[in-house]
Scaffold this motif. Structure first.
Motif, short mmCIF file in Angstrom:
data_model
loop_
_atom_site.label_atom_id
_atom_site.label_comp_id
_atom_site.label_asym_id
_atom_site.label_seq_id
_atom_site.Cartn_x
_atom_site.Cartn_y
_atom_site.Cartn_z
N LEU A 46 -20.72 -30.72 54.13
CA LEU A 46 -20.79 -30.32 55.54
C LEU A 46 -19.69 -30.94 56.38
O LEU A 46 -19.68 -30.77 57.61
N ASP A 47 -18.79 -31.68 55.72
CA ASP A 47 -17.67 -32.31 56.41
C ASP A 47 -18.15 -33.21 57.54
O ASP A 47 -17.59 -33.22 58.63
N GLU A 48 -19.22 -33.96 57.26
CA GLU A 48 -19.73 -34.90 58.25
C GLU A 48 -19.00 -36.22 58.16
O GLU A 48 -18.37 -36.55 57.15
N SER A 49 -19.08 -36.99 59.20
CA SER A 49 -18.41 -38.28 59.23
C SER A 49 -19.16 -39.26 58.33
O SER A 49 -20.39 -39.25 58.25
N PHE A 50 -18.40 -40.13 57.65
CA PHE A 50 -18.98 -41.15 56.77
C PHE A 50 -19.15 -42.48 57.49
O PHE A 50 -19.40 -43.49 56.85
N ARG A 51 -19.02 -42.43 58.86
CA ARG A 51 -19.12 -43.70 59.58
C ARG A 51 -20.52 -44.28 59.54
O ARG A 51 -20.70 -45.48 59.68
N ALA A 52 -21.55 -43.44 59.34
CA ALA A 52 -22.93 -43.94 59.32
C ALA A 52 -23.43 -44.20 57.90
O ALA A 52 -24.63 -44.35 57.68
N ILE A 53 -22.50 -44.28 56.95
CA ILE A 53 -22.93 -44.45 55.56
C ILE A 53 -23.62 -45.77 55.33
O ILE A 53 -24.53 -45.89 54.49
N GLU A 54 -23.23 -46.82 56.09
CA GLU A 54 -23.88 -48.13 55.89
C GLU A 54 -25.34 -48.08 56.33
O GLU A 54 -26.19 -48.75 55.74
N TYR A 55 -25.65 -47.26 57.33
CA TYR A 55 -27.05 -47.13 57.75
C TYR A 55 -27.84 -46.37 56.68
O TYR A 55 -29.02 -46.68 56.44
N ARG A 56 -27.23 -45.38 56.06
CA ARG A 56 -27.90 -44.66 54.98
C ARG A 56 -28.17 -45.60 53.79
O ARG A 56 -29.22 -45.55 53.16
N ALA A 57 -27.19 -46.43 53.48
CA ALA A 57 -27.37 -47.39 52.39
C ALA A 57 -28.48 -48.37 52.73
O ALA A 57 -29.29 -48.74 51.86
N LEU A 58 -28.54 -48.79 54.02
CA LEU A 58 -29.62 -49.69 54.43
C LEU A 58 -30.98 -49.00 54.29
O LEU A 58 -31.96 -49.62 53.85
N GLY A 59 -31.03 -47.70 54.62
CA GLY A 59 -32.28 -46.96 54.45
C GLY A 59 -32.71 -46.90 52.99
O GLY A 59 -33.89 -47.04 52.67
#
Length: 403
Positions: free
Chosen positions: A41-54
């Motif tokens: 979806l060509d989304e930004s990877f800036r929130a990847i650390e929050y996903r990893a925390l989840g």
């Protein structure tokens, strides 16, 4: 101390490696799907650390579910299923709440781009205009309104979704854990069966040895009473050699047929001291079968019975024959005597322990693949036939028969 700690941990947390591997696999798969979706979806990877925390929170919650399941490790499977169904509910609620809090407080993207298609008009080509829309941050009043109106419903929606995720892991873990327990139980049962079979073989063999020793000592006593010192000394030497040879083998381990014939030759040498003119021995065993595997001393009670009920109860020469052949992948051993034609004395009453032990040993060792037959011959005498699977050892040099 470390070993005791690990042993205590294994008792408290059964199937820990399975649980750790399955939990890690489930959440790693979830994290990879997030990365794949962002890439597609060509989304930004800036929130990847929050996903990893989840995902890390999910791992912790799933491990707590596993801890709950370990408390029901000794319970029936239906109790484990009920415990898993209950434990997954608060885990899903907590994870749904965490996801909603993450969605409300994650950094917003500065802008988004949408495309609007212009209406076609005569003489003009189709055009597309890019409109930039800036999303302002949520105000405090808007956030409070959202919390009051939508948060409970969003949490409930997420609870249903994540409940099935946690339940899927619990189902997988219970299935794999039950299969592992079943395999361990099968291995324990097989090991117990092998131990019981070995104990049975040893017990049957130990019943044979005293019988043989009793008869041999009686014969030795008769030689001493008759002042046949040289023959008594020869019998003692043969008896010593026989026991020294037989005690070097394990009752539950097979030996080569050639070795078995050597043991029986030692025993027959002892008996030929008792009956020097009445006992003749014939051995007809092909060299190719001397490497076949047989239970140790399997022929000794059979040969002993042949002498006791054949040679000892007649005054005429008796021929004792030992033969072997291969038939349909089985080893056939035969022991028979002709009882001679002289005057017979009534044989001593026997309990049949020796022959019964031989048949039971074969059944314990080979099961239905073994066969034990015995009975009188039409022309006089007696024959015992033992059949067992033919299992060859490594090629050996032929062991010559001693006459």
């Amino acid at each position: 101390m470390l070993s005791s700690l690990l042993s205590s941990l294994r008792r408290r947390l059964p199937d820990l490696p399975l649980a750790a591997a399955s939990i890690g696999g489930f959440w790693l798969f979830y994290f990879l799907t997030i990365l794949l979706r962002m890439a597609l979806l060509d989304e930004s990877f800036r929130a990847i650390e929050y996903r990893a925390l989840g995902c890390l929170v999910g791992v912790v919650l799933t491990f707590i579910v596993y801890i709950v399941l370990t408390r029901a490790a000794d319970e029936p499977i239906r109790i484990k299923i009920i415990a898993a169904a209950i434990a997954c509910l608060p885990a899903a609620a907590i994870f749904s709440t965490f996801n909603l809090a993450f969605a409300l407080h994650q950094p917003l993207q500065g802008r988004a781009v949408i495309t609007q298609r212009a209406e076609n008009s005569p003489g003009r080509s189709e055009a597309a205009a890019r409109i930039q829309i800036t999303r302002p941050p949520l105000s405090d009043e808007t956030l409070r309104s959202l919390q009051r109106q939508r948060v409970p419903r969003l949490i409930a929606d997420g609870l249903v979704t994540w409940y099935f995720f946690f339940a899927a892991w619990a189902s997988f873990y219970l299935a794999m854990s039950s299969a592992a327990q079943l395999r361990r139980a099968e291995r324990r049962a097989a090991r117990a069966e092998r131990v019981a079979q070995a104990a049975q073989l040893k017990a049957l063999r130990y019943q044979v040895n005293p019988h043989f020793l009793f008869n041999t000592l009686n014969s030795l006593s008769a030689l001493v009473m008759a002042r046949r010192e040289e023959e008594a000394e020869e019998m003692i030497v043969n008896l010593s050699t026989f026991f020294r040879s037989s005690l070097t083998i394990e009752p539950a381990e097979d030996i080569r047929l050639g070795q078995e014939l050597e043991f029986q030759r030692l025993y027959l040498d002892i008996e030929q001291v008792r009956f020097p003119r009445r006992l003749a021995v014939e051995v007809a065993v092909p060299d190719a079968l001397r490497g076949a595997r047989v239970p140790p001393l399997i022929l000794q009670p059979v040969i002993e019975n042949a002498i006791k009920h054949g040679v000892a109860c007649t005054s005429a020469p008796v021929t004792l024959s030992i033969s072997a052949r291969e038939e349909d992948g089985r080893l056939i051993l035969m022991v028979e005597n002709d009882l001679g034609a002289g005057v017979r004395t009534p044989p001593s009453a026997g309990t049949g322990t020796g022959l019964v032990n031989v048949c039971e040993r074969l059944a314990a060792r080979f099961g239905e693949r073994a066969q034990c037959r015995h009975g009188p011959l039409p022309a006089g005498g007696y024959r015992v036939t033992l059949a067992m699977p033919l299992e060859h050892d490594d090629p050996i040099n032929p062991i010559p028969d001693r006459r």
